[in-house]
Each structure stands twice: as structure tokens, then as C-alpha cells.
Write a protein that holds these residues in place. Structure first.
Motif, PDB file in Angstrom:
ATOM      1  N   TYR A   1       0.900  -1.159   0.000  1.00  0.00           N
ATOM      2  CA  TYR A   1       0.000   0.000   0.000  1.00  0.00           C
ATOM      3  C   TYR A   1       0.930   1.197   0.000  1.00  0.00           C
ATOM      4  CZ  TYR A   1      -4.152  -2.805   0.855  1.00  0.00           C
ATOM      5  OH  TYR A   1      -5.180  -3.700   0.726  1.00  0.00           O
TER       6      TYR A   1
ATOM      7  N   PHE B   1       4.384   1.045   1.751  1.00  0.00           N
ATOM      8  CA  PHE B   1       4.297   0.081   2.849  1.00  0.00           C
ATOM      9  C   PHE B   1       4.125  -1.344   2.308  1.00  0.00           C
ATOM     10  CE2 PHE B   1       1.493  -1.654   6.388  1.00  0.00           C
ATOM     11  CZ  PHE B   1       2.587  -1.946   7.198  1.00  0.00           C
TER      12      PHE B   1
ATOM     13  N   ASN C   1      -2.760  -7.776  15.327  1.00  0.00           N
ATOM     14  CA  ASN C   1      -3.443  -6.772  14.517  1.00  0.00           C
ATOM     15  C   ASN C   1      -2.443  -6.124  13.569  1.00  0.00           C
ATOM     16  OD1 ASN C   1      -5.874  -7.222  15.732  1.00  0.00           O
ATOM     17  ND2 ASN C   1      -5.636  -5.579  17.230  1.00  0.00           N
ATOM     18  N   GLY C   2      -2.851  -6.013  12.311  1.00  0.00           N
ATOM     19  CA  GLY C   2      -1.989  -5.348  11.331  1.00  0.00           C
ATOM     20  C   GLY C   2      -0.961  -6.254  10.692  1.00  0.00           C
ATOM     21  N   ALA C   3      -0.988  -7.563  11.026  1.00  0.00           N
ATOM     22  CA  ALA C   3       0.026  -8.490  10.491  1.00  0.00           C
ATOM     23  C   ALA C   3      -0.144  -8.751   8.994  1.00  0.00           C
ATOM     24  CB  ALA C   3      -0.029  -9.812  11.253  1.00  0.00           C
ATOM     25  N   GLY C   4      -1.366  -8.573   8.495  1.00  0.00           N
ATOM     26  CA  GLY C   4      -1.611  -8.780   7.059  1.00  0.00           C
ATOM     27  C   GLY C   4      -2.615  -9.885   6.765  1.00  0.00           C
ATOM     28  N   LYS C   5      -3.330 -10.361   7.798  1.00  0.00           N
ATOM     29  CA  LYS C   5      -4.259 -11.480   7.623  1.00  0.00           C
ATOM     30  C   LYS C   5      -5.408 -11.110   6.675  1.00  0.00           C
ATOM     31  CE  LYS C   5      -5.197 -11.581  12.075  1.00  0.00           C
ATOM     32  NZ  LYS C   5      -4.403 -10.427  12.532  1.00  0.00           N
ATOM     33  N   THR C   6      -6.047  -9.971   6.955  1.00  0.00           N
ATOM     34  CA  THR C   6      -7.195  -9.568   6.132  1.00  0.00           C
ATOM     35  C   THR C   6      -6.749  -9.318   4.697  1.00  0.00           C
ATOM     36  OG1 THR C   6      -8.210  -8.558   8.067  1.00  0.00           O
ATOM     37  CG2 THR C   6      -9.094  -7.909   5.934  1.00  0.00           C
ATOM     38  N   THR C   7      -5.599  -8.679   4.543  1.00  0.00           N
ATOM     39  CA  THR C   7      -5.108  -8.381   3.190  1.00  0.00           C
ATOM     40  C   THR C   7      -4.922  -9.686   2.412  1.00  0.00           C
ATOM     41  OG1 THR C   7      -4.002  -6.433   4.060  1.00  0.00           O
ATOM     42  CG2 THR C   7      -3.289  -7.202   1.901  1.00  0.00           C
TER      43      THR C   7
ATOM     44  N   GLU D   1     -11.352 -13.578  11.164  1.00  0.00           N
ATOM     45  CA  GLU D   1     -11.636 -13.302  12.579  1.00  0.00           C
ATOM     46  C   GLU D   1     -13.118 -13.491  12.938  1.00  0.00           C
ATOM     47  OE1 GLU D   1      -9.361 -11.493  14.949  1.00  0.00           O
ATOM     48  OE2 GLU D   1      -7.748 -10.863  13.630  1.00  0.00           O
TER      49      GLU D   1
HETATM   50  P1  ATP Z   1      -6.428  -6.630  11.799  1.00  0.00           P
HETATM   51  O1  ATP Z   1      -6.808  -7.788  12.647  1.00  0.00           O
HETATM   52  O2  ATP Z   1      -6.087  -5.412  12.594  1.00  0.00           O
HETATM   53  O3  ATP Z   1      -7.348  -6.369  10.643  1.00  0.00           O
HETATM   54  P2  ATP Z   1      -4.689  -7.847   9.889  1.00  0.00           P
HETATM   55  O4  ATP Z   1      -3.637  -8.838  10.228  1.00  0.00           O
HETATM   56  O5  ATP Z   1      -5.923  -8.363   9.263  1.00  0.00           O
HETATM   57  O6  ATP Z   1      -5.015  -7.042  11.184  1.00  0.00           O
HETATM   58  P3  ATP Z   1      -4.516  -6.092   7.625  1.00  0.00           P
HETATM   59  O7  ATP Z   1      -5.899  -5.565   7.805  1.00  0.00           O
HETATM   60  O8  ATP Z   1      -4.271  -7.029   6.503  1.00  0.00           O
HETATM   61  O9  ATP Z   1      -3.995  -6.760   8.973  1.00  0.00           O
HETATM   62  O10 ATP Z   1      -3.531  -4.846   7.513  1.00  0.00           O
HETATM   63  C1  ATP Z   1      -2.141  -4.994   7.378  1.00  0.00           C
HETATM   64  C2  ATP Z   1      -1.524  -3.632   7.326  1.00  0.00           C
HETATM   65  O11 ATP Z   1      -1.865  -2.987   6.100  1.00  0.00           O
HETATM   66  C3  ATP Z   1      -1.978  -2.704   8.449  1.00  0.00           C
HETATM   67  O12 ATP Z   1      -0.865  -1.967   8.874  1.00  0.00           O
HETATM   68  C4  ATP Z   1      -2.998  -1.822   7.775  1.00  0.00           C
HETATM   69  O13 ATP Z   1      -3.014  -0.552   8.383  1.00  0.00           O
HETATM   70  C5  ATP Z   1      -2.475  -1.733   6.357  1.00  0.00           C
HETATM   71  N1  ATP Z   1      -3.576  -1.587   5.371  1.00  0.00           N
HETATM   72  C6  ATP Z   1      -4.595  -2.426   5.188  1.00  0.00           C
HETATM   73  N2  ATP Z   1      -5.418  -1.989   4.188  1.00  0.00           N
HETATM   74  C7  ATP Z   1      -4.879  -0.831   3.746  1.00  0.00           C
HETATM   75  C8  ATP Z   1      -5.243   0.128   2.728  1.00  0.00           C
HETATM   76  N3  ATP Z   1      -6.325  -0.053   1.964  1.00  0.00           N
HETATM   77  N4  ATP Z   1      -4.439   1.198   2.566  1.00  0.00           N
HETATM   78  C9  ATP Z   1      -3.339   1.368   3.306  1.00  0.00           C
HETATM   79  N5  ATP Z   1      -2.932   0.517   4.281  1.00  0.00           N
HETATM   80  C10 ATP Z   1      -3.683  -0.561   4.509  1.00  0.00           C
END
Ligand code: ATP
Length: 305
Positions: free
Chosen positions: A14, A17, A39-45, A159
Motif C-alpha cells: 500500500y 508500505f 493486529n496489522g500483520a496482514g491477515k485480512t489483506t 476473525e
Molecule cells: P487486523 O486484525 O487489525 O485487521 P490484519 O492482520 O488483518 O489485522 P490487515 O488488515 O491485513 O492486517 O492490515 C495490514 C496492514 O496494512 C496494516 O498496517 C494496515 O493498516 C495496512 N492496510 C490495510 N489496508 C490498507 C489500505 N487499503 N491502505 C493502506 N494501508 C492498509
């Protein structure tokens, strides 16, 4: 082994980043695969990418052997059901009608097995009640039923226990186990709570800052969790140099409590303590928690262990 989903070197940025830095994973058929990360590890992405909601910068994945770059993936996506972020349910429709609508969207003409699906997710008897009036747990379970409509081979859940009360968590766990056992649906499930996933997962991948730290089966995880003994002594300070000399691995809790991770007999501990003028009050098993194991992995990556 037969993998329902294979992920190869997926990268995602992103801006500047690097959210995913080359993630590779194989999800075996029949597994309940826990993706564990803070949180923020990248799971949702990662889940957004494999469900087609986002594009990777590079890397590939295949669902049922079909690569994401192959046009046939459009059909194969039906082999995957998902809930990413929040369940896609219509608030003004009942549970039955939500499922019926999904059946229609999928081109299915018989609605005969809707009651069975409602029962699977414990929503039988909700009648005409609109989904907007459901509790969070009920909405999540309805979302799962909707995701199961096309009889997918794999269910991807981001989650799903987040925000649920203890009773809701137990109910969700039992439902996921039933789906896996009775329908033989492979499940990829993310969570930041390893302890909770450990009650159902057969495999794990630990993710931190966009990188997979480790993948292993639940049997391997259980054997890796460090066995520890907790010592209650009159002085941990006096014991430390003795243990250092003997190469015994330990962690001090306070003046009188410490954990030792090496395989040492109780009599040797007592002898060493006596030689240092320390009295041993008690020795008890105090195996490392799963959360402790995960945090240890993360700390190693950060170079602080
Ligand atoms: P959570 O449980 O907090 O959702 P996660 O492991 O699912 O954590 P992600 O949601 O994949 O993490 O986010 C990973 C990183 O990418 C985070 O630092 C988030 O801020 C960043 N991020 C996610 N989506 C975007 C976006 N559309 N634009 C910029 N940064 C993003």
C-alpha cells in the motif's frame, strides 16, 4: 498432499508500505487452518487477495489447482465461500430469505435443503425475525450459512470470533467443527488469539509484519510448546549464577519464582539450590502457553530473544 488452496510468494504494497512480503502457504484438503497474527500483520489483506477482493502486486495462488491468472478461476471461485471483515447479510430479510436469495443468485432452483443449512448454523426457529435484529453471533452464523450455499470446498473466515461473548465463541467453534467434520469443508480461519484457535485448528501459519514466521500442524505445535517447571525458592538471585554455570535455561518471574525450560530432575535442582544456600519450597509443571510460544516467535523475528 492434496491442497485445496496454494499461495505462492504473494506480495502486496500500500504505497511504500509492504503489507505482504512474499507469503507462501499450502492449505491441505480437510484442514482447519489457523492463520494467526497480531493486529496489522496482514491477515485480512491476504484473505482479500485469495477471495478476489484485492489484487496482489506479485505472486500467484490456485484454488483447486486453477491459478488465479487462469480465466477458469472465475468458475472455481465458487469452490470458495468467505466472510471477510463482516458477514454479507441483508438486514431486512429473515435468515431463511437471506439464504434463499443466495441460492437464487447462484442459480439454484431447489430450496429444499435450506432448513438443514439453518440447523447446521443453529439458526433454526428464527422464523420471520429480520437479520438486522440478530445478535452479532447470529449474524456471523448466518454469514457462514450464506457462504456455504454453493457447497464450497473451502471456507475463508476473517476473525469470525472477534467480538463474540464466551457463549458465542463456543457455539461458533462447535459449528465450524461440524461443518468440517460433516461437510468435509476445508476452513481457513484467521485470529489474533492462538489459544482460541487451538481448540479447533489442525494446522497453523503464524504471520507477522507480512511474513510467515512458521507453518506447522497442531501435533507439531503441541510438541514444540516448551515444557517448563516453576520453582518457588527462597532466592532466585542466588540460583541464577548456578543455573548459568550448568547451562540450564530459565526465566525469572520475581525474587522467589522462576521457570526452568531444561530437562533437569527435581533432585538435581534441589542439590544445586542447596549448594547455593537456597531452599526449594516447591516445583510444579508450568508449560509454556500457546500465546507465549507465539510471542516468543515474534520476539525472535524482532531479534529481542
Ligand atoms: P487486523 O486484525 O487489525 O485487521 P490484519 O492482520 O488483518 O489485522 P490487515 O488488515 O491485513 O492486517 O492490515 C495490514 C496492514 O496494512 C496494516 O498496517 C494496515 O493498516 C495496512 N492496510 C490495510 N489496508 C490498507 C489500505 N487499503 N491502505 C493502506 N494501508 C492498509
Amino acid at each position: 498432499m492434496d491442497n485445496v488452496l496454494s499461495i505462492k510468494d504473494i506480495r502486496k504494497d500500500y504505497g511504500k508500505f509492504h503489507v505482504l512480503k512474499g507469503v507462501s502457504l499450502d492449505i491441505p484438503r480437510g484442514a482447519i487452518f489457523g492463520l494467526v497474527g497480531r493486529n496489522g500483520a496482514g491477515k485480512t489483506t491476504l484473505m482479500r487477495i485469495i477471495t478476489g477482493l484485492a489484487e496482489p502486486k506479485s505472486g500467484t495462488y490456485s484454488i483447486g489447482g486453477i491459478l488465479n491468472t487462469d480465466r477458469k478461476i472465475l468458475n472455481n471461485r465458487r469452490r470458495m465461500g468467505s466472510i471477510i471483515e463482516s458477514p454479507a447479510v441483508y438486514r431486512n430479510l429473515s435468515a431463511y430469505d437471506n439464504i434463499k436469495l443466495q441460492y437464487i443468485n447462484l442459480g439454484m432452483t431447489s430450496f429444499d435443503d435450506i432448513p438443514e443449512l439453518l440447523e447446521l448454523v443453529d439458526l433454526q426457529g428464527t422464523g420471520k425475525k429480520k437479520a438486522g435484529k440478530f445478535s452479532l453471533g447470529m449474524k456471523q452464523r448466518l454469514g457462514i450459512a450464506v457462504a456455504l450455499c454453493g457447497k464450497p470446498d473451502i471456507l475463508v473466515l476473517d476473525e469470525p470470533i472477534n467480538g463474540l461473548d464466551p457463549q458465542g465463541i463456543i457455539q461458533m467453534r462447535e459449528i465450524l467443527l461440524r461443518i468440517n467434520h460433516e461437510r468435509h469443508t476445508t476452513i481457513l480461519i484467521s485470529s489474533h488469539i492462538l489459544e482460541e484457535l487451538s481448540k479447533l485448528a489442525t494446522h497453523y501459519a503464524f504471520i507477522e509484519k507480512g511474513e510467515i514466521l512458521q507453518t506447522l500442524s497442531s501435533v507439531e505445535l503441541m510438541s514444540k510448546v516448551r515444557k517448563a517447571s516453576r520453582l518457588h525458592v527462597t532466592s532466585t538471585e542466588l540460583l541464577c549464577p548456578v543455573f548459568d554455570r550448568e547451562g540450564i535455561e530459565y526465566k525469572v518471574e520475581d525474587d522467589s519464582l522462576m521457570d526452568i525450560f531444561s530437562d533437569v530432575t527435581a533432585s538435581k535442582i534441589v542439590n544445586l539450590a542447596t549448594s547455593a544456600g537456597v531452599e526449594v519450597i516447591s516445583i510444579a509443571d508450568n508449560n509454556e502457553s500457546l500465546e507465549g510460544y507465539f510471542m516468543n516467535l515474534v520476539a525472535k523475528k524482532d531479534g529481542i530473544s
